[in-house]
Design a protein around this motif. Sequence first.
Motif, PDB file in Angstrom:
ATOM      1  N   HIS A  16      35.263  31.769  31.662  1.00 14.33           N
ATOM      2  CA  HIS A  16      35.395  33.092  31.032  1.00 14.33           C
ATOM      3  C   HIS A  16      36.592  33.786  31.663  1.00 14.33           C
ATOM      4  CE1 HIS A  16      34.697  36.862  29.223  1.00 14.33           C
ATOM      5  NE2 HIS A  16      33.703  37.314  29.949  1.00 14.33           N
ATOM      6  N   GLU A  18      39.563  36.365  32.244  1.00 22.34           N
ATOM      7  CA  GLU A  18      39.626  37.819  32.045  1.00 22.34           C
ATOM      8  C   GLU A  18      40.667  38.430  32.973  1.00 22.34           C
ATOM      9  OE1 GLU A  18      39.085  40.616  30.870  1.00 22.34           O
ATOM     10  OE2 GLU A  18      37.321  40.659  29.563  1.00 22.34           O
ATOM     11  N   ILE A  34      35.252  34.957  35.504  1.00 27.72           N
ATOM     12  CA  ILE A  34      34.147  35.815  35.934  1.00 27.72           C
ATOM     13  C   ILE A  34      32.955  35.024  36.467  1.00 27.72           C
ATOM     14  CG2 ILE A  34      32.455  37.535  35.176  1.00 27.72           C
ATOM     15  CD1 ILE A  34      34.577  38.719  33.362  1.00 27.72           C
ATOM     16  N   THR A  61      30.221  36.627  41.009  1.00 27.51           N
ATOM     17  CA  THR A  61      31.013  36.933  39.814  1.00 27.51           C
ATOM     18  C   THR A  61      32.174  37.817  40.243  1.00 27.51           C
ATOM     19  OG1 THR A  61      29.728  38.946  39.260  1.00 27.51           O
ATOM     20  CG2 THR A  61      29.011  36.847  38.260  1.00 27.51           C
ATOM     21  N   GLY A  63      34.876  40.363  38.310  1.00 29.04           N
ATOM     22  CA  GLY A  63      35.230  40.956  37.030  1.00 29.04           C
ATOM     23  C   GLY A  63      36.681  41.341  36.896  1.00 29.04           C
ATOM     24  N   ARG A 109      26.579  43.701  36.591  1.00 29.71           N
ATOM     25  CA  ARG A 109      27.725  43.189  37.349  1.00 29.71           C
ATOM     26  C   ARG A 109      28.947  44.031  37.059  1.00 29.71           C
ATOM     27  NH1 ARG A 109      31.451  40.866  34.120  1.00 29.71           N
ATOM     28  NH2 ARG A 109      30.862  39.745  32.230  1.00 29.71           N
ATOM     29  N   ASN A 111      32.627  44.634  35.789  1.00 31.99           N
ATOM     30  CA  ASN A 111      33.400  44.066  34.690  1.00 31.99           C
ATOM     31  C   ASN A 111      34.863  44.461  34.873  1.00 31.99           C
ATOM     32  OD1 ASN A 111      33.259  42.390  32.342  1.00 31.99           O
ATOM     33  ND2 ASN A 111      33.564  44.183  31.065  1.00 31.99           N
ATOM     34  N   ASP A 112      35.522  44.936  33.864  1.00 29.95           N
ATOM     35  CA  ASP A 112      36.956  45.196  33.957  1.00 29.95           C
ATOM     36  C   ASP A 112      37.246  46.378  34.881  1.00 29.95           C
ATOM     37  OD1 ASP A 112      39.598  44.694  33.461  1.00 29.95           O
ATOM     38  OD2 ASP A 112      39.471  44.937  31.293  1.00 29.95           O
ATOM     39  N   SER A 265      38.027  32.965  26.478  1.00 22.35           N
ATOM     40  CA  SER A 265      36.754  32.604  27.080  1.00 22.35           C
ATOM     41  C   SER A 265      36.006  31.578  26.243  1.00 22.35           C
ATOM     42  CB  SER A 265      35.878  33.859  27.225  1.00 22.35           C
ATOM     43  OG  SER A 265      34.575  33.536  27.641  1.00 22.35           O
TER      44      SER A 265
END
Length: 309
Positions: A16, A18, A34, A61, A63, A109, A111-112, A265
């Motif tokens: 995935h 990102e 991620i 993870t 992000g 979790r 993320n961006d 992804s």
Amino acid sequence: MQRLTATAAAPPAAAHGEGPRWDAARAELLWVDIPAGLLRRAAVGPDGDLTERAAHHGGDTVGAVAPVAAGGWLLAAGGGFSALAEDGAARVLLELAGEGGSEGSGGTRMNDAACDPAGRFLAGTMAFDQRPGAGALYCLDLDGTVRTLLDGLTVSNGLGWSPDGSTLYLADSGPGLLSAFDYDVATGTPARGRVLLEFGDDAGVADGLTVDDDGCLWTALWGAGQVRRYSPEGDLLAVVEVPVAQTSACCFAGAGRDLLVVTTSAEGMSAADRAAQPLAGRLFTARPGVTGPAAAVYRGPLDGLRQLT
């Protein structure tokens, strides 16, 4: 309207991919995988070819990433923030109250995330099951304190600022909204949020984004296999086609910052979808004839972080 087709780059696929960022100080592309918890780094050649230099494990993870003015990288990882040293050693800086947990437990979790023009680190969260309202947007400030800027989000996603810093753009991929906020760079405070663009599932949803040097937005459309360029007023100006449905984010990279890099992804894809889209998870590039800024760097402390209540 401009139409382009992106081409696959050399680095191997991510599960995935990102959060691509151009790290100007190191002259290299950063992006994350991620679920693998990886920060990946690549050189960008004069012809736009990408050569992977290293991959570092930053957490269960990861992000998003930002370069740190004092050296190394700041990660939005797990349920909080971690530091990654130049030698690849990672350490947890702060776990946010109310965030984190495993996927099976219904946890959340990071993320961006991205740094604002002053060097604060704004980072969003989401639930693993993407339940509505479970996400938030936090600000890691220049004094090491963390405050909540927005709550009630679903999938807090792409972040970007207008060239003068007065407008913050934020995607919430849950309801498919891309919003604009007035932004006070002096205090790191967003205000007067309004929906700029709204996407339906049939057209994909706004995911990661960047803002070019002309002030136009480039947003990856998850599910649509496209990156689109919009004016600050929301007019569609360009479409970049990508042969992978799950386009996740984009940035401008290279010495001239004129190479558009797109992450994709393979997350959640069926065997049939994987067979039909064998390049899922790869990086893609295009040259749209405009430039974009390098990643802003984090200018706050790495130690003694604390969350405000």
